[in-house]
Design a protein around this motif. Structure first.
Motif, mmCIF file in Angstrom:
data_model
loop_
_atom_site.group_PDB
_atom_site.id
_atom_site.type_symbol
_atom_site.label_atom_id
_atom_site.label_comp_id
_atom_site.label_asym_id
_atom_site.label_seq_id
_atom_site.Cartn_x
_atom_site.Cartn_y
_atom_site.Cartn_z
ATOM 1 N N ARG A 52 0.832 -1.203 0.000
ATOM 2 C CA ARG A 52 0.000 0.000 0.000
ATOM 3 C C ARG A 52 0.870 1.257 0.000
ATOM 4 N NH1 ARG A 52 -5.153 -0.261 0.686
ATOM 5 N NH2 ARG A 52 -4.990 -2.307 1.711
ATOM 6 N N VAL A 55 2.210 1.878 -3.530
ATOM 7 C CA VAL A 55 1.249 2.533 -4.421
ATOM 8 C C VAL A 55 1.172 4.023 -4.112
ATOM 9 C CG1 VAL A 55 -1.160 2.649 -5.136
ATOM 10 C CG2 VAL A 55 -0.089 0.420 -4.717
ATOM 11 N N ARG A 59 2.692 7.432 -6.454
ATOM 12 C CA ARG A 59 1.890 8.586 -6.857
ATOM 13 C C ARG A 59 2.516 9.906 -6.426
ATOM 14 N NH1 ARG A 59 -3.555 5.603 -4.700
ATOM 15 N NH2 ARG A 59 -4.059 4.437 -6.597
ATOM 16 N N GLU A 79 -0.725 -7.194 -6.198
ATOM 17 C CA GLU A 79 -1.840 -6.253 -6.198
ATOM 18 C C GLU A 79 -1.335 -4.814 -6.282
ATOM 19 O OE1 GLU A 79 -5.544 -4.689 -6.379
ATOM 20 O OE2 GLU A 79 -4.920 -6.784 -6.627
ATOM 21 N N ALA A 80 -0.207 -4.531 -5.632
ATOM 22 C CA ALA A 80 0.370 -3.186 -5.730
ATOM 23 C C ALA A 80 0.766 -2.890 -7.169
ATOM 24 C CB ALA A 80 1.584 -3.069 -4.805
ATOM 25 N N ARG A 82 -0.581 -4.237 -9.836
ATOM 26 C CA ARG A 82 -1.822 -4.098 -10.610
ATOM 27 C C ARG A 82 -2.399 -2.693 -10.448
ATOM 28 N NH1 ARG A 82 -4.014 -8.200 -8.698
ATOM 29 N NH2 ARG A 82 -3.485 -9.621 -10.391
ATOM 30 N N ARG A 83 -2.373 -2.156 -9.234
ATOM 31 C CA ARG A 83 -2.941 -0.826 -8.993
ATOM 32 C C ARG A 83 -2.107 0.267 -9.650
ATOM 33 N NH1 ARG A 83 -5.415 -0.846 -2.799
ATOM 34 N NH2 ARG A 83 -6.484 -2.863 -2.971
ATOM 35 N N ASP A 87 -3.376 2.745 -12.933
ATOM 36 C CA ASP A 87 -3.572 4.163 -12.624
ATOM 37 C C ASP A 87 -3.121 5.019 -13.803
ATOM 38 O OD1 ASP A 87 -3.491 6.787 -11.619
ATOM 39 O OD2 ASP A 87 -3.037 6.085 -9.593
#
Length: 248
Positions: A52, A55, A59, A79-80, A82-83, A87
């Motif tokens: 998390r 990610v 940004r 999952e990180a 994928r996010r 984005d």
């Protein structure tokens, strides 16, 4: 231009590659930070201990590339990845996955999620820096060691293609030469190695790879590898001679 070159156009220094390090082990992150910081063409712009955080920092830190561990708390590296890949504000951020073992069963999922390549953590320091440069330059990279196990894993997955990846039967659009080039890419050869094998110039080989990606709708070389094996163009049991050179 190679990011390690001393200058860009008109002698201006090339901008440093902005690297974000994501690993749940503080000592590992510190070691990587020292290594990356020792390279004149790179700088560490953030360190994350969870997926998390990776990610969020991707940004805010304006990273060019994320070195992502697969196994992390809170949000795993897959999952990180994928996010970050999904984005729109992070378009262009490349992800290099590091895994502890070359049998890691999640490597394929990471590539499907948007990673541009992977390496095992016991890779030599110079190889890691070269991998960062390669991926940051827009290429994809697959560590030679785990490739056969990666492919075995691919063949055990459902036949449905990854979202955004090559569609079934898409290889029919490839010429004989493009199939030869794709076969070598799937076996882990870079453009220079494939060019030498086929008796082509590196530029011609690079052009072939670009056309293959366009025809297959592939995001990068990692998707080309998966497409080649899922289509049956290459199988992990094949260890015979490389494709013979032919007319380009």
């Amino acid at each position: 231009m190679n990011p390690s070159d001393p200058g860009g156009p008109a002698g201006r220094p090339a901008p440093a590659i902005r690297v974000l390090l994501a690993d749940d082990q503080t000592l590992v992150r510190s070691a990587f930070a020292m290594l990356v910081g020792s390279a004149r063409d790179m700088e560490v712009v953030g360190q994350a201990g969870t997926g998390r955080q990776a990610v969020e920092l991707a940004r805010t830190a304006r990273a060019d590339l994320v070195v992502m561990d697969i196994r992390m708390p809170d949000l795993d590296g897959i999952e990180a990845t994928r996010r970050i890949a999904a984005d729109e504000d992070l378009t262009g951020v490349r992800i290099l996955v590091l895994t502890t073992y070359d049998t890691d069963e999640h490597i394929v999922e990471a590539l499907r999620a948007g990673a541009s390549g992977f390496l095992v953590k016991d890779t030599r320091p110079a190889e890691l820096l070269d991998a960062i440069r390669t991926v940051a330059a827009g290429e994809s990279l697959l560590s030679p060691g785990p490739t056969s196990r990666l492919i075995a894993r691919v063949l055990r997955l459902p036949a449905a293609p990854a979202p955004g990846g090559p569609a079934p039967g898409a290889l029919a659009a490839l010429s004989a030469r493009e199939r030869q080039v794709l076969t070598l890419v799937a076996r882990g050869l870079n453009n220079a190695e494939a060019a030498q094998t086929l008796g082509l110039s590196p530029l011609t080989t690079k052009t072939h790879v670009s056309r293959i990606m366009g025809k297959l709708g592939a995001r990068d070389r990692a998707q080309l590898v998966i497409a080649a094996y899922e289509s049956g163009l290459v199988t992990p049991s094949v260890s015979g001679p490389q494709p013979a050179a032919g007319p380009s």
